[in-house]
Motif scaffolding. Structure first.
Motif, PDB file in Angstrom:
ATOM      1  N   ALA A 258       0.837  -1.208   0.000  1.00 41.30           N
ATOM      2  CA  ALA A 258       0.000   0.000   0.000  1.00 41.30           C
ATOM      3  C   ALA A 258       0.868   1.253   0.000  1.00 41.30           C
ATOM      4  CB  ALA A 258      -0.932  -0.008   1.211  1.00 41.30           C
ATOM      5  N   ALA A 259       1.929   1.229   0.812  1.00 40.06           N
ATOM      6  CA  ALA A 259       2.847   2.372   0.848  1.00 40.06           C
ATOM      7  C   ALA A 259       3.520   2.556  -0.509  1.00 40.06           C
ATOM      8  CB  ALA A 259       3.899   2.161   1.937  1.00 40.06           C
ATOM      9  N   ALA A 260       3.868   1.438  -1.133  1.00 40.20           N
ATOM     10  CA  ALA A 260       4.520   1.512  -2.446  1.00 40.20           C
ATOM     11  C   ALA A 260       3.599   2.154  -3.479  1.00 40.20           C
ATOM     12  CB  ALA A 260       4.936   0.110  -2.898  1.00 40.20           C
ATOM     13  N   ARG A 261       2.327   1.799  -3.443  1.00 44.82           N
ATOM     14  CA  ARG A 261       1.388   2.408  -4.397  1.00 44.82           C
ATOM     15  C   ARG A 261       1.267   3.908  -4.145  1.00 44.82           C
ATOM     16  NH1 ARG A 261      -0.983  -2.830  -3.923  1.00 44.82           N
ATOM     17  NH2 ARG A 261      -2.216  -2.201  -2.106  1.00 44.82           N
ATOM     18  N   ALA A 262       1.298   4.305  -2.878  1.00 42.19           N
ATOM     19  CA  ALA A 262       1.260   5.739  -2.561  1.00 42.19           C
ATOM     20  C   ALA A 262       2.508   6.431  -3.126  1.00 42.19           C
ATOM     21  CB  ALA A 262       1.148   5.949  -1.051  1.00 42.19           C
ATOM     22  N   ILE A 263       3.661   5.777  -2.949  1.00 45.39           N
ATOM     23  CA  ILE A 263       4.919   6.338  -3.460  1.00 45.39           C
ATOM     24  C   ILE A 263       4.879   6.428  -4.983  1.00 45.39           C
ATOM     25  CG2 ILE A 263       7.383   5.799  -3.748  1.00 45.39           C
ATOM     26  CD1 ILE A 263       7.235   4.684  -0.804  1.00 45.39           C
ATOM     27  N   ALA A 264       4.230   5.448  -5.606  1.00 43.79           N
ATOM     28  CA  ALA A 264       4.152   5.421  -7.075  1.00 43.79           C
ATOM     29  C   ALA A 264       3.097   6.401  -7.608  1.00 43.79           C
ATOM     30  CB  ALA A 264       3.853   4.010  -7.555  1.00 43.79           C
ATOM     31  N   GLY A 265       2.411   7.090  -6.722  1.00 43.34           N
ATOM     32  CA  GLY A 265       1.471   8.104  -7.167  1.00 43.34           C
ATOM     33  C   GLY A 265       0.016   7.675  -7.133  1.00 43.34           C
ATOM     34  N   ASP A 266      -0.287   6.543  -6.499  1.00 40.07           N
ATOM     35  CA  ASP A 266      -1.664   6.068  -6.442  1.00 40.07           C
ATOM     36  C   ASP A 266      -2.048   5.751  -4.987  1.00 40.07           C
ATOM     37  OD1 ASP A 266      -4.187   5.065  -7.056  1.00 40.07           O
ATOM     38  OD2 ASP A 266      -3.404   3.060  -7.508  1.00 40.07           O
ATOM     39  N   PRO A 267      -2.109   6.792  -4.147  1.00 35.31           N
ATOM     40  CA  PRO A 267      -2.418   6.524  -2.739  1.00 35.31           C
ATOM     41  C   PRO A 267      -3.866   6.113  -2.538  1.00 35.31           C
ATOM     42  CG  PRO A 267      -2.304   8.888  -3.119  1.00 35.31           C
ATOM     43  CD  PRO A 267      -1.941   8.226  -4.430  1.00 35.31           C
ATOM     44  N   GLN A 268      -4.062   5.035  -1.787  1.00 36.09           N
ATOM     45  CA  GLN A 268      -5.408   4.544  -1.460  1.00 36.09           C
ATOM     46  C   GLN A 268      -5.478   4.356   0.052  1.00 36.09           C
ATOM     47  OE1 GLN A 268      -7.781   3.951  -3.748  1.00 36.09           O
ATOM     48  NE2 GLN A 268      -6.465   4.392  -5.490  1.00 36.09           N
ATOM     49  N   PRO A 269      -6.645   4.565   0.631  1.00 34.25           N
ATOM     50  CA  PRO A 269      -6.748   4.301   2.070  1.00 34.25           C
ATOM     51  C   PRO A 269      -6.426   2.827   2.358  1.00 34.25           C
ATOM     52  CG  PRO A 269      -8.712   5.430   1.271  1.00 34.25           C
ATOM     53  CD  PRO A 269      -7.916   5.036   0.058  1.00 34.25           C
ATOM     54  N   TYR A 270      -5.631   2.611   3.386  1.00 33.80           N
ATOM     55  CA  TYR A 270      -5.250   1.250   3.759  1.00 33.80           C
ATOM     56  C   TYR A 270      -6.141   0.826   4.923  1.00 33.80           C
ATOM     57  CZ  TYR A 270      -2.507  -2.699   5.359  1.00 33.80           C
ATOM     58  OH  TYR A 270      -2.118  -3.956   5.748  1.00 33.80           O
ATOM     59  N   ALA A 271      -7.102  -0.046   4.619  1.00 31.73           N
ATOM     60  CA  ALA A 271      -8.133  -0.383   5.611  1.00 31.73           C
ATOM     61  C   ALA A 271      -8.399  -1.879   5.667  1.00 31.73           C
ATOM     62  CB  ALA A 271      -9.415   0.374   5.288  1.00 31.73           C
ATOM     63  N   PRO A 272      -7.365  -2.672   5.961  1.00 32.14           N
ATOM     64  CA  PRO A 272      -7.547  -4.128   5.937  1.00 32.14           C
ATOM     65  C   PRO A 272      -8.205  -4.647   7.211  1.00 32.14           C
ATOM     66  CG  PRO A 272      -5.373  -3.634   6.746  1.00 32.14           C
ATOM     67  CD  PRO A 272      -6.029  -2.294   6.429  1.00 32.14           C
ATOM     68  N   VAL A 273      -8.724  -5.857   7.132  1.00 29.64           N
ATOM     69  CA  VAL A 273      -9.028  -6.625   8.341  1.00 29.64           C
ATOM     70  C   VAL A 273      -7.745  -7.404   8.653  1.00 29.64           C
ATOM     71  CG1 VAL A 273     -10.411  -8.455   9.386  1.00 29.64           C
ATOM     72  CG2 VAL A 273     -11.463  -6.877   7.740  1.00 29.64           C
ATOM     73  N   PRO A 274      -7.040  -7.048   9.718  1.00 30.21           N
ATOM     74  CA  PRO A 274      -5.773  -7.744   9.994  1.00 30.21           C
ATOM     75  C   PRO A 274      -5.969  -9.258  10.116  1.00 30.21           C
ATOM     76  CG  PRO A 274      -5.924  -5.765  11.328  1.00 30.21           C
ATOM     77  CD  PRO A 274      -7.273  -5.948  10.669  1.00 30.21           C
ATOM     78  N   TYR A 275      -4.952  -9.977   9.645  1.00 26.36           N
ATOM     79  CA  TYR A 275      -5.026 -11.442   9.600  1.00 26.36           C
ATOM     80  C   TYR A 275      -3.700 -12.032  10.051  1.00 26.36           C
ATOM     81  CZ  TYR A 275      -4.627 -16.097   7.531  1.00 26.36           C
ATOM     82  OH  TYR A 275      -4.404 -17.434   7.353  1.00 26.36           O
ATOM     83  N   PHE A 276      -3.759 -13.100  10.821  1.00 25.40           N
ATOM     84  CA  PHE A 276      -2.540 -13.870  11.079  1.00 25.40           C
ATOM     85  C   PHE A 276      -2.890 -15.306  11.388  1.00 25.40           C
ATOM     86  CE2 PHE A 276      -3.074 -14.342  15.611  1.00 25.40           C
ATOM     87  CZ  PHE A 276      -3.614 -13.146  16.073  1.00 25.40           C
ATOM     88  N   TRP A 277      -1.860 -16.131  11.395  1.00 28.30           N
ATOM     89  CA  TRP A 277      -2.058 -17.531  11.748  1.00 28.30           C
ATOM     90  C   TRP A 277      -0.969 -17.941  12.724  1.00 28.30           C
ATOM     91  CZ3 TRP A 277       0.460 -16.087   7.291  1.00 28.30           C
ATOM     92  CH2 TRP A 277       1.750 -16.594   7.130  1.00 28.30           C
ATOM     93  N   SER A 278      -1.201 -19.060  13.387  1.00 27.65           N
ATOM     94  CA  SER A 278      -0.166 -19.694  14.205  1.00 27.65           C
ATOM     95  C   SER A 278      -0.364 -21.193  14.099  1.00 27.65           C
ATOM     96  CB  SER A 278      -0.296 -19.248  15.664  1.00 27.65           C
ATOM     97  OG  SER A 278       0.652 -19.940  16.467  1.00 27.65           O
ATOM     98  N   ASP A 279       0.744 -21.917  13.906  1.00 25.10           N
ATOM     99  CA  ASP A 279       0.692 -23.381  13.902  1.00 25.10           C
ATOM    100  C   ASP A 279       1.458 -23.886  15.109  1.00 25.10           C
ATOM    101  OD1 ASP A 279      -0.686 -23.593  11.406  1.00 25.10           O
ATOM    102  OD2 ASP A 279       1.202 -23.202  10.363  1.00 25.10           O
TER     103      ASP A 279
END
Lengths: 413, 110
Positions: free
Chosen positions: A305-326
């Motif tokens: 997301a930061a890279a897209r902002a740097i490349a000139g296409d900033p979008q709001p970053y609004a994910p549902v955070p995700y993780f796993w554990s095994d």
């Protein structure tokens, strides 16, 4: 298109990898340099406590992409190089031992560092932390000779290292001040399920207890708990959390408060300077508060997301955070917004375990955890994303079709 | 009806439920068929990240998700849409002839 502006990515984890890929995918054609203190290209850090530690994967096999991939993308790699200073007015980094590296845009992806325990004896040899590949290689080496492993802290690193060490046949004792494993992020109900799994696999749990000191002659040989109990050990692994790696940026002009503060487009207050991953404390527009997340998926996506902002296409970053554990043959997945909840609803069989937990706040589904029930993760995630309000009895009812519920919530959104 | 050159018969089209993920094997190689909006897709059955059977995974918006760590692969191309996988999933060509689903022995190239 910003043309030939240059970008320096500072950091070598998955946020850096996600950014490198996304910069080029977004058409950024200026020079890109990836600077990492670690001597390897970005790798899958999540394997260090599991497959890598258990000897199922080599260092080579955990690289996200080989070196040639970055060459193909036209990205200059500066590996094993530490930044010693930054001047944001002059748009310049200083790399050890003194080389200047100018940039037009800077992405800070320095990640986080383990919290060190400053208790007596924790400076003895035989005390390990786990963050980097080098840490994991050293730990794996120690583990091959150890018989009795003491794990201090039962967060994700502690719980996974304990499971890996048991899987390798070691005697394992885990000490944590909280009453169940992972009580902070997952709560008492799910923590109790995990405690039972570790017990069943033969781990000695000392919960609600603290280590007072380590003793030993040349190496750590024994832990003394505050209760007075003494636990013999020949290897100690400490996993008591991490702190965002911000030291370089103290006094640089960036706002720092539990990480580097950035807006919903990953931008700091200094033009041209962005942050992503474990180090970034960002404004999440969908939930209207700040978050800092210490997990792989967020780092990958926020780097992009930061890279897209740097490349000139900033979008709001609004994910549902995700993780796993095994841990052992248990698979846990989480999707949701960390933070306070007032109700946990369990669905399934906690004893098996095959269970899904919903975390509700004022009736809204804030997070979902699946344990050995992967098919409930994505419907649960949709409920979170839709900020759905669902009757707890409906969530708990095994007859409820979660998929249909999620579709209805999505449609209503 | 014999299989088209380089293809193997897998299942009757009608036996695959809409939105279903059906495992099958070709020469001990685990693969999956997916039926979405009536169209059949054939892909490798094992995640490219760590060993996980994608038949236990989940579908959302033309992406198949690994059941263990959420890696996402585009059904059409096998392209990675969500890490931790970084290698694309092999995809196979599909032909439906006289109600029978045939899948290419070899993965589609590039």
């Amino acid at each position: 298109m910003p043309g030939q502006r240059s970008c320096v990515i500072l950091g070598g984890g998955v946020a850096a990898y996600g950014a490198a890929e996304a910069l080029r995918a977004a058409g950024f054609d200026g020079p890109v340099t990836l600077v990492s203190a670690e001597p390897v290209v970005p790798y899958d850090r999540t394997t260090l406590s599991k497959a890598f530690l258990q000897g199922q994967k080599t260092a080579e096999e955990i690289l996200l992409k080989p070196v040639e991939h970055y060459q193909g993308l036209g990205i200059e790699l500066r590996l094993g190089q530490r930044a010693s200073a930054v001047d944001l007015d002059r748009h310049e980094l200083t790399l050890e031992p003194g080389e200047r590296l100018p940039f037009d845009t800077l992405l800070i992806a320095t990640g986080a560092e383990p919290v060190r325990l400053r208790l007596p004896g924790f400076d003895l040899p035989g005390v390990r932390y786990l963050r980097s590949l080098a840490d994991a290689q050293a730990l794996r080496e120690d583990l091959s000779r150890a018989e009795r492993v003491l794990v201090v802290g039962c967060g994700f690193i502690g719980a996974e290292v304990a499971a890996s060490a048991r899987t390798l046949g070691k005697q394992v004792t885990v000490v944590d001040p909280l009453p169940v494993p992972l009580a902070g992020p997952l709560g008492e109900e799910v923590g109790a399920i995990l405690a039972e799994v570790h017990r069943r696999h033969g781990v000695e749990l000392r919960l609600g207890q603290k280590v007072a000191e380590l003793r030993g002659h040349r190496r750590a040989e024994e832990a003394v708990l505050e209760s007075g109990e003494r636990i013999a050990c020949d290897l100690v692994v400490v996993g008591v959390g991490v702190r965002p790696a911000v030291a370089l940026f103290q006094g640089s002009g960036l706002q720092i408060e539990d990480g580097i503060l950035v807006d919903e487009r990953c931008a700091t207050g200094v033009p041209g300077v962005y942050a992503a991953g474990d180090v970034a404390n960002w404004w999440h527009p969908a939930i209207g508060r700040r978050l800092r997340v210490e997990h792989f998926d967020n780092a990958a996506q926020q780097g992009a997301a930061a890279a897209r902002a740097i490349a000139g296409d900033p979008q709001p970053y609004a994910p549902v955070p995700y993780f796993w554990s095994d841990q052992y043959d248990l698979n846990l997945q989480y999707a949701g917004y960390p933070g306070p909840w007032d109700q946990v609803v369990l669905r399934g069989d906690p004893a098996a375990p095959s269970v899904t937990a919903f975390y509700l706040r004022q009736g809204v589904v804030e997070a979902v955890v699946t344990i050995n029930r992967p098919r409930e993760l994505r419907p649960g995630r949709r409920l979170v994303e839709a900020r759905a309000r669902v009757d707890p009895a409906v969530l708990a009812d095994p007859a409820t079709d979660l998929r249909a519920l999620a579709q209805a919530a999505r449609a209503a959104e | 009806m014999t299989a088209p050159e380089g293809y193997v018969a897998v299942k009757r089209y009608d036996e695959i439920p809409e939105g279903g993920i059906v495992p099958f094997e070709v020469d001990d190689d685990e693969r999956i068929l997916v039926k979405l909006e009536g169209k059949i897709y054939a892909l490798s059955g094992i995640c490219t990240h760590e060993y996980a059977e994608l038949a236990e995974g989940d579908l959302e918006d033309h992406v198949i998700y690994c059941p263990l760590h959420g890696s996402g692969f585009d059904l059409e191309t096998g392209r990675v849409t969500a890490l931790p996988a970084t290698q694309p999933l092999p995809v196979y060509d599909v032909q439906v002839v006289d109600g029978v689903v045939y899948v290419s022995r070899e993965p589609r190239q590039g």
